[in-house]
Write a protein that holds these residues in place. Structure first.
Motif, PDB file in Angstrom:
ATOM      1  N   PHE A   6      55.278   8.665   9.400  1.00  0.00           N
ATOM      2  CA  PHE A   6      56.220   9.788   9.504  1.00  0.00           C
ATOM      3  C   PHE A   6      55.634  11.023   8.822  1.00  0.00           C
ATOM      4  N   ILE A   7      55.709  12.150   9.502  1.00  0.00           N
ATOM      5  CA  ILE A   7      55.204  13.405   8.957  1.00  0.00           C
ATOM      6  C   ILE A   7      56.384  14.289   8.610  1.00  0.00           C
ATOM      7  N   THR A   8      56.465  14.737   7.423  1.00  0.00           N
ATOM      8  CA  THR A   8      57.518  15.649   6.995  1.00  0.00           C
ATOM      9  C   THR A   8      57.022  17.081   7.136  1.00  0.00           C
ATOM     10  N   LEU A   9      57.747  17.869   7.932  1.00  0.00           N
ATOM     11  CA  LEU A   9      57.345  19.255   8.177  1.00  0.00           C
ATOM     12  C   LEU A   9      57.883  20.126   7.047  1.00  0.00           C
ATOM     13  N   THR A  10      57.118  20.269   6.018  1.00  0.00           N
ATOM     14  CA  THR A  10      57.580  21.026   4.854  1.00  0.00           C
ATOM     15  C   THR A  10      56.557  22.076   4.468  1.00  0.00           C
ATOM     16  N   VAL A  15      61.809  22.464   4.216  1.00  0.00           N
ATOM     17  CA  VAL A  15      61.595  22.274   5.649  1.00  0.00           C
ATOM     18  C   VAL A  15      61.392  23.630   6.308  1.00  0.00           C
ATOM     19  N   GLN A  16      60.366  23.718   7.128  1.00  0.00           N
ATOM     20  CA  GLN A  16      60.097  24.981   7.808  1.00  0.00           C
ATOM     21  C   GLN A  16      61.065  25.189   8.961  1.00  0.00           C
ATOM     22  N   ALA A  17      61.363  26.449   9.236  1.00  0.00           N
ATOM     23  CA  ALA A  17      62.207  26.780  10.380  1.00  0.00           C
ATOM     24  C   ALA A  17      61.409  26.584  11.664  1.00  0.00           C
ATOM     25  N   ILE A  18      62.120  26.246  12.740  1.00  0.00           N
ATOM     26  CA  ILE A  18      61.460  26.005  14.020  1.00  0.00           C
ATOM     27  C   ILE A  18      60.891  27.316  14.558  1.00  0.00           C
ATOM     28  N   ASP A  19      59.610  27.273  14.918  1.00  0.00           N
ATOM     29  CA  ASP A  19      58.927  28.415  15.522  1.00  0.00           C
ATOM     30  C   ASP A  19      58.271  27.933  16.816  1.00  0.00           C
ATOM     31  N   PRO A  20      58.730  28.412  17.988  1.00  0.00           N
ATOM     32  CA  PRO A  20      58.152  27.947  19.261  1.00  0.00           C
ATOM     33  C   PRO A  20      56.646  28.158  19.361  1.00  0.00           C
ATOM     34  N   ASP A  60      67.379  18.990  13.864  1.00  0.00           N
ATOM     35  CA  ASP A  60      67.709  20.380  14.164  1.00  0.00           C
ATOM     36  C   ASP A  60      67.215  20.707  15.567  1.00  0.00           C
ATOM     37  N   VAL A  61      68.031  21.460  16.304  1.00  0.00           N
ATOM     38  CA  VAL A  61      67.686  21.843  17.673  1.00  0.00           C
ATOM     39  C   VAL A  61      67.753  23.362  17.789  1.00  0.00           C
ATOM     40  N   ALA A  62      66.724  23.954  18.354  1.00  0.00           N
ATOM     41  CA  ALA A  62      66.703  25.402  18.599  1.00  0.00           C
ATOM     42  C   ALA A  62      66.419  25.632  20.081  1.00  0.00           C
ATOM     43  N   ALA A  63      67.179  26.533  20.693  1.00  0.00           N
ATOM     44  CA  ALA A  63      67.044  26.834  22.123  1.00  0.00           C
ATOM     45  C   ALA A  63      66.510  28.249  22.297  1.00  0.00           C
ATOM     46  N   TYR A  64      65.498  28.382  23.151  1.00  0.00           N
ATOM     47  CA  TYR A  64      64.888  29.682  23.429  1.00  0.00           C
ATOM     48  C   TYR A  64      64.842  29.907  24.940  1.00  0.00           C
ATOM     49  N   MET A  65      64.982  31.173  25.333  1.00  0.00           N
ATOM     50  CA  MET A  65      64.943  31.535  26.746  1.00  0.00           C
ATOM     51  C   MET A  65      64.184  32.844  26.906  1.00  0.00           C
ATOM     52  N   ASP A  66      63.445  32.938  28.011  1.00  0.00           N
ATOM     53  CA  ASP A  66      62.687  34.150  28.299  1.00  0.00           C
ATOM     54  C   ASP A  66      63.627  35.227  28.827  1.00  0.00           C
ATOM     55  N   ILE A  67      63.764  36.311  28.104  1.00  0.00           N
ATOM     56  CA  ILE A  67      64.584  37.453  28.520  1.00  0.00           C
ATOM     57  C   ILE A  67      63.715  38.696  28.456  1.00  0.00           C
ATOM     58  N   GLY A  68      63.411  39.238  29.630  1.00  0.00           N
ATOM     59  CA  GLY A  68      62.581  40.432  29.685  1.00  0.00           C
ATOM     60  C   GLY A  68      61.175  40.205  29.181  1.00  0.00           C
TER      61      GLY A  68
END
Length: 254
Positions: A6-10, A15-20, A60-68
């Protein structure tokens, strides 16, 4: 590294914030298609990050969408699971996709994603099922009639929409209906008042869509009548021919 470790993303103990743009900040990613008010398809990317112990049953779930041409965060959520692997709905934060300023002038998005069937078992991450209740823009393909008389419009995008329902009527004495021409009939004092209903209910039969009604006459009887009429025509023609011959003979005698 050992397999399955198991890898802990820290970072600095946090914990780091999600970055796409940074794969090190999330464990898995997937995508789903949503449709705006104009029927245009839009891809939403979901990035999930598993929390370290003692919160290892939380994601944690983060949703991203292409806008412009720019990846915009349109929603975030937190999934929590019970010890049996099922989703803990009381501790789970719903994911609502909210987006405004869409390029084609569509209405603002406000879509709720249902994670109700999500589980966490001792297996690899995978998407087993993905369903949406939205549709792309489509054209009318056909109109069908169901057995209960419901008229459905079927579109090229797979959507079905009920347009109405065919009403049926029963009479105490159907033979008492008064014909008005063109296979149309009206209520009369002999037929009684109509009893309205739907196909398949009570004494009403089912409706067969796209079918032609078969003849309700005795074919053999009608064929005999046709032959009789033909013989009568031939006999009448022979009488006319005989009368013409007699007339011609009389003229010749004179």
């Amino acid at each position: 590294m050992e397999p399955g470790q198991f890898i802990t993303l820290t970072s600095a103990g946090e914990v780091q914030a999600i970055d796409p743009q940074d794969p090190d900040t999330f464990n898995y990613s997937t995508s789903l298609t949503v449709y705006d008010s104009l029927g245009s398809a839009r891809t939403v990317s979901l990035f999930v990050q598993r929390q370290p112990p003692p919160e290892e049953k939380t994601w944690d779930v983060a949703a991203y969408m292409d806008i412009g041409g720019e990846q915009v965060k349109v929603g975030e959520s937190k999934l929590a699971f019970k010890n049996d692997g099922t989703l803990d709905k009381t501790a789970t934060q719903p994911l609502v996709l909210s987006a405004s300023g869409l390029p084609n002038g569509a209405a603002d998005l406000n879509i709720e994603v249902d994670f109700g069937q999500t589980t966490q078992y001792g297996n690899k991450f995978s998407v087993a099922a993905l369903r949406q209740d939205g549709y792309a823009a489509g054209q009318l393909v056909s109109v069908d009639v169901d057995t209960d008389g419901t008229v459905f419009a079927r579109y090229s995008n797979g959507a079905n929409r009920p347009l109405g329902q065919v009403a049926l009527a029963n009479f105490d004495n159907p033979q008492g209906l008064q014909p008005v021409g063109g296979t149309n009939w009206v209520v009369s004092s002999s037929s009684g008042e109509p009893l309205l209903g739907r196909g398949g209910e009570s004494n009403f039969g089912l409706i067969q869509g796209g079918a032609y009604e078969a003849a309700n006459v005795n074919i053999a009887d009608q064929l005999v009548k046709l032959i009789t009429a033909q013989r009568n025509f031939q006999a009448n023609a022979q009488v006319i021919s005989t009368a013409d011959t007699l007339t011609q003979t009389i003229i010749n005698i004179r």
